[in-house]
Write an enzyme that holds these catalytic residues in place. Structure first.
Site, PDB file in Angstrom:
ATOM      1  N   GLU A 299      42.163 -27.400 -52.120  1.00 41.08           N
ATOM      2  CA  GLU A 299      43.279 -26.716 -51.454  1.00 41.08           C
ATOM      3  C   GLU A 299      42.847 -26.322 -50.051  1.00 41.08           C
ATOM      4  O   GLU A 299      41.711 -25.841 -49.893  1.00 41.08           O
ATOM      5  CB  GLU A 299      43.685 -25.479 -52.259  1.00 41.08           C
ATOM      6  CG  GLU A 299      44.259 -25.855 -53.625  1.00 41.08           C
ATOM      7  CD  GLU A 299      44.734 -24.639 -54.445  1.00 41.08           C
ATOM      8  OE1 GLU A 299      44.711 -23.516 -53.928  1.00 41.08           O
ATOM      9  OE2 GLU A 299      45.125 -24.845 -55.598  1.00 41.08           O
TER      10      GLU A 299
ATOM     11  N   HIS B 248      50.291 -23.603 -54.149  1.00 45.41           N
ATOM     12  CA  HIS B 248      49.693 -22.460 -54.856  1.00 45.41           C
ATOM     13  C   HIS B 248      50.569 -21.206 -54.685  1.00 45.41           C
ATOM     14  O   HIS B 248      50.124 -20.190 -54.144  1.00 45.41           O
ATOM     15  CB  HIS B 248      48.272 -22.206 -54.350  1.00 45.41           C
ATOM     16  CG  HIS B 248      47.419 -21.458 -55.338  1.00 45.41           C
ATOM     17  ND1 HIS B 248      46.090 -21.680 -55.496  1.00 45.41           N
ATOM     18  CD2 HIS B 248      47.723 -20.466 -56.225  1.00 45.41           C
ATOM     19  CE1 HIS B 248      45.602 -20.865 -56.419  1.00 45.41           C
ATOM     20  NE2 HIS B 248      46.585 -20.121 -56.882  1.00 45.41           N
TER      21      HIS B 248
HETATM   22  P1  NAD Z   1      44.341 -15.435 -69.691  1.00 44.20           P
HETATM   23  O1  NAD Z   1      42.885 -15.196 -69.638  1.00 44.20           O
HETATM   24  O2  NAD Z   1      45.256 -14.372 -70.135  1.00 44.20           O
HETATM   25  O3  NAD Z   1      44.609 -16.719 -70.591  1.00 44.20           O
HETATM   26  C1  NAD Z   1      43.820 -17.874 -70.576  1.00 44.20           C
HETATM   27  C2  NAD Z   1      43.837 -18.429 -71.984  1.00 44.20           C
HETATM   28  O4  NAD Z   1      43.191 -19.696 -71.979  1.00 44.20           O
HETATM   29  C3  NAD Z   1      43.095 -17.544 -73.001  1.00 44.20           C
HETATM   30  O5  NAD Z   1      43.944 -17.200 -74.066  1.00 44.20           O
HETATM   31  C4  NAD Z   1      41.959 -18.447 -73.468  1.00 44.20           C
HETATM   32  O6  NAD Z   1      41.654 -18.267 -74.830  1.00 44.20           O
HETATM   33  C5  NAD Z   1      42.521 -19.811 -73.193  1.00 44.20           C
HETATM   34  N1  NAD Z   1      41.493 -20.839 -73.096  1.00 44.20           N
HETATM   35  C6  NAD Z   1      40.280 -20.744 -72.501  1.00 44.20           C
HETATM   36  N2  NAD Z   1      39.629 -21.915 -72.649  1.00 44.20           N
HETATM   37  C7  NAD Z   1      40.447 -22.738 -73.337  1.00 44.20           C
HETATM   38  C8  NAD Z   1      40.323 -24.071 -73.802  1.00 44.20           C
HETATM   39  N3  NAD Z   1      39.211 -24.789 -73.566  1.00 44.20           N
HETATM   40  N4  NAD Z   1      41.344 -24.620 -74.485  1.00 44.20           N
HETATM   41  C9  NAD Z   1      42.471 -23.892 -74.740  1.00 44.20           C
HETATM   42  N5  NAD Z   1      42.651 -22.619 -74.332  1.00 44.20           N
HETATM   43  C10 NAD Z   1      41.639 -22.053 -73.637  1.00 44.20           C
HETATM   44  O7  NAD Z   1      44.725 -15.928 -68.220  1.00 44.20           O
HETATM   45  P2  NAD Z   1      46.174 -15.933 -67.564  1.00 44.20           P
HETATM   46  O8  NAD Z   1      46.365 -14.659 -66.823  1.00 44.20           O
HETATM   47  O9  NAD Z   1      47.162 -16.365 -68.541  1.00 44.20           O
HETATM   48  O10 NAD Z   1      45.951 -17.069 -66.445  1.00 44.20           O
HETATM   49  C11 NAD Z   1      45.889 -18.430 -66.824  1.00 44.20           C
HETATM   50  C12 NAD Z   1      45.530 -19.299 -65.629  1.00 44.20           C
HETATM   51  O11 NAD Z   1      46.519 -19.189 -64.622  1.00 44.20           O
HETATM   52  C13 NAD Z   1      44.213 -18.945 -64.940  1.00 44.20           C
HETATM   53  O12 NAD Z   1      43.568 -20.153 -64.591  1.00 44.20           O
HETATM   54  C14 NAD Z   1      44.664 -18.246 -63.664  1.00 44.20           C
HETATM   55  O13 NAD Z   1      43.698 -18.356 -62.657  1.00 44.20           O
HETATM   56  C15 NAD Z   1      45.897 -19.022 -63.352  1.00 44.20           C
HETATM   57  N6  NAD Z   1      46.848 -18.355 -62.466  1.00 44.20           N
HETATM   58  C16 NAD Z   1      47.416 -19.101 -61.484  1.00 44.20           C
HETATM   59  C17 NAD Z   1      48.363 -18.536 -60.662  1.00 44.20           C
HETATM   60  C18 NAD Z   1      48.956 -19.338 -59.571  1.00 44.20           C
HETATM   61  O14 NAD Z   1      49.177 -18.802 -58.495  1.00 44.20           O
HETATM   62  N7  NAD Z   1      49.270 -20.574 -59.773  1.00 44.20           N
HETATM   63  C19 NAD Z   1      48.714 -17.190 -60.823  1.00 44.20           C
HETATM   64  C20 NAD Z   1      48.123 -16.451 -61.841  1.00 44.20           C
HETATM   65  C21 NAD Z   1      47.177 -17.060 -62.668  1.00 44.20           C
HETATM   66  C1  MLT Z   2      45.452 -16.023 -59.468  1.00 43.75           C
HETATM   67  O1  MLT Z   2      44.503 -16.541 -60.077  1.00 43.75           O
HETATM   68  O2  MLT Z   2      45.750 -14.838 -59.573  1.00 43.75           O
HETATM   69  C2  MLT Z   2      46.291 -16.894 -58.612  1.00 43.75           C
HETATM   70  O3  MLT Z   2      45.785 -18.120 -58.342  1.00 43.75           O
HETATM   71  C3  MLT Z   2      47.065 -16.228 -57.578  1.00 43.75           C
HETATM   72  C4  MLT Z   2      46.497 -16.047 -56.215  1.00 43.75           C
HETATM   73  O4  MLT Z   2      45.337 -15.885 -55.986  1.00 43.75           O
HETATM   74  O5  MLT Z   2      47.305 -16.040 -55.303  1.00 43.75           O
END
Ligand code: NAD
Ligand code: MLT
Length: 529
Positions: free
Chosen positions: A262, A281
């Protein structure tokens, strides 16, 4: 000197206001720094606050001279070298749930956009066309959605999918049958999820296990015409394999918010694929989420800097205020026992067993053992060891650490006992917290003793015969070292005896050497707590 809080990515004003409210704090906002500028800026910082843009590499961490905490305004900490931070004893905290809804809603927006070709139809219309036949989509109702990773965001996505009339398959090693049932989700393994789904969305962190969890092999097992969504982390889906499958029409569409690199390189094949919806993102980019995470992380940073309870540590188990209060007296005992054991054992330690009994044995996420190790390694690395990196010191020293928990103490209502094996033999010290008398040593190398665990001590093991104690007393007197307290112990008359003297000033090494030369002395140690 002011407490410097360095903020290197844009965070909402509400978070900055909380940081500025910390007494004595100087909040420095410097975004878009080059790695060299970041290294210079972090040198005198006490705290660093980032989102996902700043790369907090080992190099950056090593340039920090007094950094205590790194706060991530968001969930993923893959832009922070956790291992390097932990080794340096720097706490890493995040804001795990402030953007859950934003990310779940974005996932849904992406899925619907994909199913109904909304971005492509919009672009087409802006170009002057009116193609109603070209942009026929599919409904979500009646389709099967596989959610890989049923954590916070995956769960919210699953709930919304149910409302849309989808069948939801959930794959997550931590998803229990009970939880799946309560959400109306069918729990399944990865192969089933991959084979049976019409839509697949990933919501795991990016780890060694999840890197390319969806690769060419997995794509080949999917239904023809499957649609994929990634609003979690770039790299969970192999982008090259996805681009090929999109070009071949094997995958009917993909909605991607996060990328292996990114910003997405200008010549990246995904930019040229049919049926893709790409966003830069944006999962957490709502006014509400940005405010939530900024407030959450700022409050946590302030708590850490004030030495208060914090909740969302990534590299340290968190303690509630109640747990902290319950553990407080044992923390003092554990640290003093660790420091005592380091001076008692001498020689290279190979293994340590810590026995917790009675009230001291409640599960605490390894906190007391971290404290024992903090005390133990502080003897050698004063000022460098803390709760965050204590286990790292043990690992680096090749020290195997084992915990034993017993519901009842052998003598006292609570006991902590440390046994350390070194190349010079094994030593053992046991302590207890005795109400208002505080932390005390109650056993030393198997001999009963009762003395507060504090101050400067001289420990001897010697033959149990007349004159031994007197000779040591005279020697100390000759060197102007006053004895403030004395404890002796033995198992049987005429065998071996132990003595623990508390003295008023540090004991020079030549005095210890002289005591050691006395006939009948088997071991002597000076211990400073
Ligand atoms: P979380 O920790 O609540 O959930 C992650 C889940 O993945 C957990 O339940 C865990 O058991 C599971 N997991 C881990 N390894 C695994 C595997 N090998 N197979 C199956 N399941 C597995 O996290 P969350 O808050 O739900 O966030 C999830 C993802 O979203 C993270 O990567 C976070 O960085 C990303 N995220 C992205 C954005 C964005 O801007 N696009 C925003 C927020 C979070
Ligand atoms: C996160 O992991 O919280 C997301 O990727 C969101 C962000 O950093 O903007």
């Amino acid at each position: 000197m002011a407490t410097k809080i360095l903020v290197t990515d844009d965070i909402s004003q509400a978070g900055l206001d909380i940081l500025s409210g910390l007494e004595g704090a100087e909040v420095v906002v410097r975004t878009n720094l080059t790695p060299d500028e970041l290294k210079e800026a972090i040198a005198d910082a006490d705290a660093l606050v980032v989102r996902s843009q700043t790369r907090v590499t080992r190099d950056v961490i090593d340039s920090a001279n007094k950094l205590k905490v790194i706060g991530r305004a968001g969930v993923g900490v893959d832009n922070i070298d956790l291992e390097a931070a932990t080794r340096r004893g720097i706490l890493v905290i995040n804001a795990p749930d402030g953007n859950t809804i934003a990310a779940a809603e974005h996932t849904f927006a992406m899925m619907i956009s994909l199913a109904r070709h909304i971005p492509a139809a919009h672009r087409d219309l802006l170009e002057g066309n009116w193609n109603r036949k070209k942009w026929v989509g599919v409904e979500l109702r009646g389709k099967t959605l596989a959610v890989l990773g049923m954590g916070r965001i995956g769960t919210e996505v699953a709930k919304r999918a149910k409302a849309f009339g989808m069948t939801v398959l959930g794959y997550d090693p931590f998803l229990t049958e009970e939880r799946a049932q309560s959400l109306g989700v069918k729990r399944c393994d990865l192969d089933t999820a991959i084979r049976e789904a019409d839509f697949i969305t990933v919501h795991t962190p990016l780890t060694k296990e999840t890197h390319h969890m969806i690769d060419a092999g997995r794509i080949a097992q999917m239904k023809e015409g499957v649609r994929l969504v990634n609003c979690a982390r770039g790299g969970i889906i192999d982008e090259m394999a996805l681009a090929e499958a999109l070009q071949a029409g094997r995958v009917a569409g993909a909605a991607i918010d996060v990328f292996e690199q990114e910003p997405l390189p200008i010549d990246h094949p995904l930019r040229r694929c049919p049926n893709v919806v790409l966003t830069p993102h944006l999962g957490a980019s709502t006014v509400e989420a940005q405010e939530n995470v900024a407030i959450q992380v700022a409050e946590e940073i302030v708590h850490v800097l004030r030495d208060d309870t914090f909740e969302h540590a990534v590299n340290l188990p968190s303690l509630s205020q109640r747990q902290k209060e319950r553990l407080a007296p044992y923390l003092a005992l554990a640290e003093q026992l660790g420091l005592f054991a380091a001076q008692l054992a001498q020689g290279a330690p190979s293994s340590m067993t810590v026995r917790y009994a009675g009230d001291a044995s409640d599960p605490d996420g390894g906190y007391l053992t971290r404290t024992v190790l903090k005390g133990f390694f502080s003897f050698q690395y004063d000022g460098e060891v803390n709760y965050v990196n204590a286990f790292r010191y043990a690992e680096d020293a090749g020290l195997r650490v084992q915990e034993v928990r017993e519901s009842r103490g052998r003598i006292y209502t609570n006991e902590i006992e440390i046994s350390v094996a070194t190349d010079n033999g094994t030593h053992r010290v046991t302590g207890t917290v005795l109400g208002e008398y505080g932390p005390r040593i109650v056993e030393l190398d198997g001999y009963p003793i009762d003395t507060p665990i504090q101050g400067i001590l001289i420990y001897t093991r010697h033959e149990d015969r007349p004159g031994m104690i007197g000779r040591i007393g005279t020697l100390l007197g000759d060197r102007d070292i006053n004895i403030a307290g004395m404890q002796v112990g033995r198992r049987e008359t005429g065998g071996e005896a132990v003595m623990l003297l508390s003295v008023d000033k540090s004991v020079p090494q030549d005095v210890i050497d002289e005591i050691a030369k006395h006939p009948g002395i088997r071991l002597v140690r000076a211990i400073e707590l």
